[in-house]
Write a protein that holds these residues in place. Sequence first.
Motif, short mmCIF file in Angstrom:
data_model
loop_
_atom_site.label_atom_id
_atom_site.label_comp_id
_atom_site.label_asym_id
_atom_site.label_seq_id
_atom_site.Cartn_x
_atom_site.Cartn_y
_atom_site.Cartn_z
N MET A 1 0.85 -1.20 0.00
CA MET A 1 0.00 0.00 0.00
C MET A 1 0.88 1.24 0.00
N THR A 2 0.64 2.16 -0.90
CA THR A 2 1.47 3.34 -1.01
C THR A 2 0.82 4.51 -0.31
N GLY A 3 1.63 5.54 0.00
CA GLY A 3 1.10 6.78 0.56
C GLY A 3 0.78 6.61 2.03
N HIS B 1 -4.55 4.55 3.98
CA HIS B 1 -4.83 3.18 3.60
C HIS B 1 -6.20 2.80 4.12
N LYS C 1 -14.84 1.20 -5.93
CA LYS C 1 -14.07 1.09 -7.16
C LYS C 1 -14.60 2.08 -8.19
N LYS D 1 -9.66 1.48 -10.11
CA LYS D 1 -8.93 1.42 -8.84
C LYS D 1 -9.86 1.66 -7.67
N TYR E 1 -9.19 10.19 -2.92
CA TYR E 1 -7.85 9.67 -2.64
C TYR E 1 -7.67 8.35 -3.38
N VAL E 2 -6.54 8.24 -4.09
CA VAL E 2 -6.19 7.01 -4.78
C VAL E 2 -4.72 6.73 -4.51
N ASP E 3 -4.42 5.53 -4.05
CA ASP E 3 -3.04 5.16 -3.70
C ASP E 3 -2.41 6.19 -2.76
N GLY E 4 -3.23 6.74 -1.85
CA GLY E 4 -2.72 7.69 -0.87
C GLY E 4 -2.52 9.10 -1.40
N ARG E 5 -2.92 9.36 -2.64
CA ARG E 5 -2.72 10.68 -3.25
C ARG E 5 -4.06 11.39 -3.41
#
Length: 206
Positions: free
Chosen positions: A1-3, A6, A68, A119, A139-143
């Motif tokens: 998991m990035t960023g 989560h 999603k 995503k 927020y997507v992938d912590g961004r």
Amino acid sequence: MTGGRHFVDPPPWKSRQRDFICPALVPGFLFLQRSSVTVRKALHILVLALFATMSVPAACWAQNIAGKVVGVADGDTITVLDSDRVQHKIRLAGIDAPEKKQPFGQRSKQFLSDLVFGKLVEVEAEKRDRYRREIGKVYVDGRDANLVMVAAGLAWHYKEYASEQSASDRLLYASAEDDARQMRRGLWGEANATPPWDWRASRRAN
């Protein structure tokens, strides 16, 4: 998991309504808790409180949505499918992307699609607009996808609604737009890029 962000329980597809009490209702709830009142008095208090909330609907509506992305309409509107198979039309808050018939309109849509389509995202929705879309930060992938669109030069910071943003977000979005303009990213490569709100106004006038 990035960023730094989560998903936690419930599962990442789960749409969650915040435990939220409208500020206008608080006095009534406290009074009911602290005093022994008749049913008639209690109902009277709650009715008055509900009437008070009608003047501040945006402040009394908030929702977290996880799901999603199953659709991208343009550079600032997506559709999110939650775990209950409910679709949410989301308007990205704080930004305004070129309309599809404007220069960079299709490119803006494609960029957002590459960023979020298919995503899992989390949406901090704060209100609905007149089209019943939920307005919020995605927020997507912590961004922060809204901010990414502005930084890429594919959306304007929507300053007309900047007062609805936090002070930190207003600064971040304004700085991202200034940087994109100076670096001539995306639509800022054009000499006279027309903001979408002006473009819409001219279309209505004609």
